[in-house]
Design an enzyme around this catalytic site. Structure first.
Site, short mmCIF file in Angstrom:
data_model
loop_
_atom_site.label_atom_id
_atom_site.label_comp_id
_atom_site.label_asym_id
_atom_site.label_seq_id
_atom_site.Cartn_x
_atom_site.Cartn_y
_atom_site.Cartn_z
N HIS A 135 0.83 -1.21 0.00
CA HIS A 135 0.00 0.00 0.00
C HIS A 135 0.88 1.27 0.00
CE1 HIS A 135 -3.13 2.78 1.33
NE2 HIS A 135 -4.01 1.83 1.51
N GLU A 169 -0.79 1.27 -5.32
CA GLU A 169 -0.58 0.01 -4.62
C GLU A 169 -0.53 -1.17 -5.58
OE1 GLU A 169 -3.92 1.94 -1.82
OE2 GLU A 169 -3.71 -0.23 -1.61
#
Ligand code: TA6
Length: 278
Positions: free
Chosen positions: A150, A252
């Site tokens: 992320h 991400e």
């Protein structure tokens, strides 16, 4: 090589990686969380919120949170799963690379009844940061999970940042719920809260801002997620520094549309490879 954890923010142990040409990275034991990546003579490439706590059982806002075994609230676990709030151990450590390990424990089995071993290699080269995440099913029954790296990228000004490589890309807008939207331009600009899931995303996108070109490559991870909280949601995130949305964008590498299922003894590997081109 003996491993030297040093006290980081909040007294949490961290270690530093160095490449002979001057590039550096920092990784916390907490969540195997990469919080810094600098190439020699260049600025910090990752965003780390000045308001983030550094404490047990609490996610760090910024850097590279590891999402595993659940994405967001796509299940009963804590948002984005437990991997980012647990302490990882060192499996291997060199000057410019470390491999960290997380295995099932009484704590994980209590919420997720699956034996597993996760390995995470962080490697810094002259202009590249490679993040490689491997999951092995060490149990006797099938194991299904979501995952993502992320990554929060630093930008000087979100209004001037663009993602290149987006022409023809299909995505789901999580804010409107609309799916199968197609982006018609090569460039994607940020003009408001952005929370997109990109199924079967391009394996290369480029973050462009002024003369900076940062290649964001992936393999193993089929999908991508693009996120910026913008003003209102940004202000609601107590661990995001004031106006932090202006200086960050998440791109991400993700396995979120379909969970991955591993047979007993089977492994899966996914990587995000970041290269500062200019
Ligand atoms: O990956 C995008 C997202 O799922 C957003 O919806 C937002 O929730 C973001 O992750 C941050 O999640 P966190 O749990 O770290 O606040």
């Amino acid at each position: 090589m003996t491993t030297t954890w040093i006290p980081g923010e909040g007294g949490l142990p961290k270690l530093q990686l160095h490449h002979k040409n001057g590039a550096t990275a920092e990784v916390y034991r907490h969540g195997a969380h990469v919080t810094s990546w600098k190439t020699s003579g260049d600025k910090e490439q990752l965003f780390l919120s000045a308001a983030t706590p550094f404490k047990k059982a609490t996610p760090i806002r910024g850097g590279v949170p590891i999402v595993f075994p659940q994405f967001g609230n796509f299940g009963p676990l804590v948002p984005h799963g437990f991997a980012r709030i647990m302490d990882w151990d060192i499996a291997d450590h060199r000057e410019n690379a470390v491999t960290l390990r997380l295995q099932n424990s009484a704590e994980t089995l209590a919420v997720w009844p699956h034996p597993f071993e996760a390995l995470y290699e962080v490697r810094v080269e002259e202009k590249t940061l490679s993040l490689t995440f491997t999951v092995k099913n060490t149990g006797e029954s099938p194991l299904s999970f979501h995952s993502a790296l992320h990554t929060y990228f630093r930008v000087d000004d979100i209004h001037k940042a663009q993602l290149l490589g987006m022409k023809g890309v299909s995505y789901k807008d999580r804010l409107s719920g609309q799916s199968d939207l197609v982006h018609g331009e090569e460039t994607f600009s940020f003009t408001g809260e952005t929370d997109l899931i990109v199924p079967k995303a391009p394996d290369l996108l480029t973050l462009s801002e002024g003369g900076r070109k940062l290649d964001i490559a992936k393999n193993g991870f089929p999908d991508a997620v693009i996120f910026n909280p913008w003003i209102t949601k940004g202000a609601s995130l107590t661990d995001l520094e004031k106006d932090g949305y202006l200086r960050m964008v998440c791109v991400e590498a993700a396995l979120v549309v379909e969970p991955k299922t591993l047979a007993p003894g089977q492994s899966w590997k996914g990587s995000q490879i970041l290269t500062l081109r200019s």
